[in-house]
Design an enzyme around this catalytic site. Structure first.
Site, PDB file in Angstrom:
ATOM      1  N   THR A  28       0.836  -1.194   0.000  1.00 22.95           N
ATOM      2  CA  THR A  28       0.000   0.000   0.000  1.00 22.95           C
ATOM      3  C   THR A  28       0.874   1.248   0.000  1.00 22.95           C
ATOM      4  O   THR A  28       1.939   1.247   0.616  1.00 22.95           O
ATOM      5  CB  THR A  28      -0.874   0.030   1.272  1.00 22.95           C
ATOM      6  OG1 THR A  28      -1.571  -1.208   1.379  1.00 22.95           O
ATOM      7  CG2 THR A  28      -1.880   1.164   1.241  1.00 22.95           C
ATOM      8  N   SER A  30       2.101   5.339  -1.847  1.00 20.34           N
ATOM      9  CA  SER A  30       2.396   6.085  -3.071  1.00 20.34           C
ATOM     10  C   SER A  30       3.431   5.382  -3.949  1.00 20.34           C
ATOM     11  O   SER A  30       3.308   5.383  -5.181  1.00 20.34           O
ATOM     12  CB  SER A  30       2.875   7.498  -2.716  1.00 20.34           C
ATOM     13  OG  SER A  30       3.972   7.448  -1.819  1.00 20.34           O
ATOM     14  N   GLY A  82       6.207  -0.643   0.279  1.00 22.28           N
ATOM     15  CA  GLY A  82       7.071   0.472   0.637  1.00 22.28           C
ATOM     16  C   GLY A  82       7.375   0.476   2.121  1.00 22.28           C
ATOM     17  O   GLY A  82       7.095  -0.479   2.843  1.00 22.28           O
ATOM     18  N   ALA A  83       7.955   1.568   2.597  1.00 21.48           N
ATOM     19  CA  ALA A  83       8.243   1.742   4.027  1.00 21.48           C
ATOM     20  C   ALA A  83       8.294   3.231   4.330  1.00 21.48           C
ATOM     21  O   ALA A  83       8.587   4.047   3.455  1.00 21.48           O
ATOM     22  CB  ALA A  83       9.572   1.084   4.400  1.00 21.48           C
ATOM     23  N   ASP A  84       7.993   3.560   5.571  1.00 20.64           N
ATOM     24  CA  ASP A  84       8.127   4.950   6.018  1.00 20.64           C
ATOM     25  C   ASP A  84       9.555   5.234   6.472  1.00 20.64           C
ATOM     26  O   ASP A  84      10.039   6.357   6.336  1.00 20.64           O
ATOM     27  CB  ASP A  84       7.127   5.230   7.141  1.00 20.64           C
ATOM     28  CG  ASP A  84       5.689   5.054   6.657  1.00 20.64           C
ATOM     29  OD1 ASP A  84       5.309   5.747   5.705  1.00 20.64           O
ATOM     30  OD2 ASP A  84       4.970   4.202   7.202  1.00 20.64           O
ATOM     31  N   GLY A  95       3.160   1.649   8.022  1.00 22.44           N
ATOM     32  CA  GLY A  95       1.843   1.887   8.599  1.00 22.44           C
ATOM     33  C   GLY A  95       1.390   3.327   8.575  1.00 22.44           C
ATOM     34  O   GLY A  95       0.358   3.659   9.149  1.00 22.44           O
ATOM     35  N   GLU A 103      -0.656  -5.618   5.907  1.00 19.13           N
ATOM     36  CA  GLU A 103       0.675  -5.681   5.303  1.00 19.13           C
ATOM     37  C   GLU A 103       1.528  -6.734   5.996  1.00 19.13           C
ATOM     38  O   GLU A 103       2.225  -7.514   5.351  1.00 19.13           O
ATOM     39  CB  GLU A 103       1.355  -4.308   5.387  1.00 19.13           C
ATOM     40  CG  GLU A 103       0.732  -3.272   4.462  1.00 19.13           C
ATOM     41  CD  GLU A 103       1.226  -1.859   4.694  1.00 19.13           C
ATOM     42  OE1 GLU A 103       0.911  -0.998   3.866  1.00 19.13           O
ATOM     43  OE2 GLU A 103       1.912  -1.617   5.706  1.00 19.13           O
ATOM     44  N   LYS A 121      13.804   7.698   2.741  1.00 14.87           N
ATOM     45  CA  LYS A 121      13.300   6.757   3.748  1.00 14.87           C
ATOM     46  C   LYS A 121      14.409   5.992   4.467  1.00 14.87           C
ATOM     47  O   LYS A 121      14.150   5.286   5.433  1.00 14.87           O
ATOM     48  CB  LYS A 121      12.333   5.751   3.098  1.00 14.87           C
ATOM     49  CG  LYS A 121      11.189   6.379   2.307  1.00 14.87           C
ATOM     50  CD  LYS A 121      10.308   7.254   3.165  1.00 14.87           C
ATOM     51  CE  LYS A 121       9.030   7.688   2.469  1.00 14.87           C
ATOM     52  NZ  LYS A 121       9.225   8.549   1.306  1.00 14.87           N
TER      53      LYS A 121
END
Length: 219
Positions: A28, A30, A82-84, A95, A103, A121
């Site tokens: 999930t 962008s 992806g990842a933050d 998240g 996820e 990131k």
């Protein structure tokens, strides 16, 4: 190269890890939206996908990619998300989009986790980005008090309900030096569904969009 162009480059690079005739786990966000656009170009070569969120499901269906329920699938060769934040040990905070539980479930089923990010990131120590914790609504205040004991500053993410019908607490001001231990510690709090640390199941491959192109990192 803009941040979005770096995300797009990483998303398209992940196609290399998609096996013919397979079912692909799709995350999930962008950067993943760019991967979904890329995946649509080879939809005739795959069986379909399992999605970690309603938003990704809608986008894939609109592009004609078949979406399967995870309960009908025994195995996924790859999960792309992806990842933050991600550190040098391939531990992640995820998240930000509130889909962390699904996820984490899809990632657990997959043989390989390919993480796609832009170069903003990458961090040395996790925690600058607030750590999301998915919580059963009636336990919100109790869980918040327990998170304070762990040194964090939890903030209720107002107006957000997860796809599972739960709420999110974002935990600020934590420098996370031992992500695996903290992931387990938070998950032991009664009322927590899961938290956004992906350390016990980290990434196997990291694709980073940079101004110079896509960098591949493996542990």
């Amino acid at each position: 190269m803009t941040q979005d162009e770096m995300k797009k480059a990483a998303g398209w690079a992940a196609l290399e890890y998609v096996e013919k005739d397979s079912i692909v786990g799709v995350g999930t966000g962008s950067t993943v939206n760019h991967f979904i656009d890329a995946l649509a170009t080879m939809k005739a070569d795959i069986e379909g996908a399992v999605s970690s969120s309603e938003a990704s499901t809608e986008k894939m269906k609109a592009l004609g990619i078949p979406v399967f329920d995870l309960n009908s699938v025994d195995q996924l060769s790859v999960y792309v998300d992806g990842a933050d934040e991600i550190n040098g040990h391939m531990d992640m905070i995820k998240g930000g989009g509130a889909a962390l539980t699904r996820e984490k479930i899809v990632a657990a089923v997959a043989d390989k986790f390919v993480c796609i990010v832009d170069n903003t990131k990458e961090v040395e120590v996790l925690g600058e980005f607030p750590l999301p914790v998915e919580v059963i609504p009636m336990a919100r205040s109790y869980v918040a008090r327990e998170l304070v004991k762990l040194g964090g500053d939890p903030v209720y993410r107002e107006g957000v309900v997860t796809d599972n019908g739960n709420v999110i607490l974002d935990v600020y001001n934590m420098k996370i030096f031992n992500p695996k231990a903290l992931e387990e510690q938070i998950n032991q709090i009664v009322g927590v569904v899961t938290n956004g640390l992906f350390a016990n199941r980290g990434a196997d491959v990291l694709l980073v969009g940079t101004p110079e192109g896509v960098k591949t990192v493996k542990p």
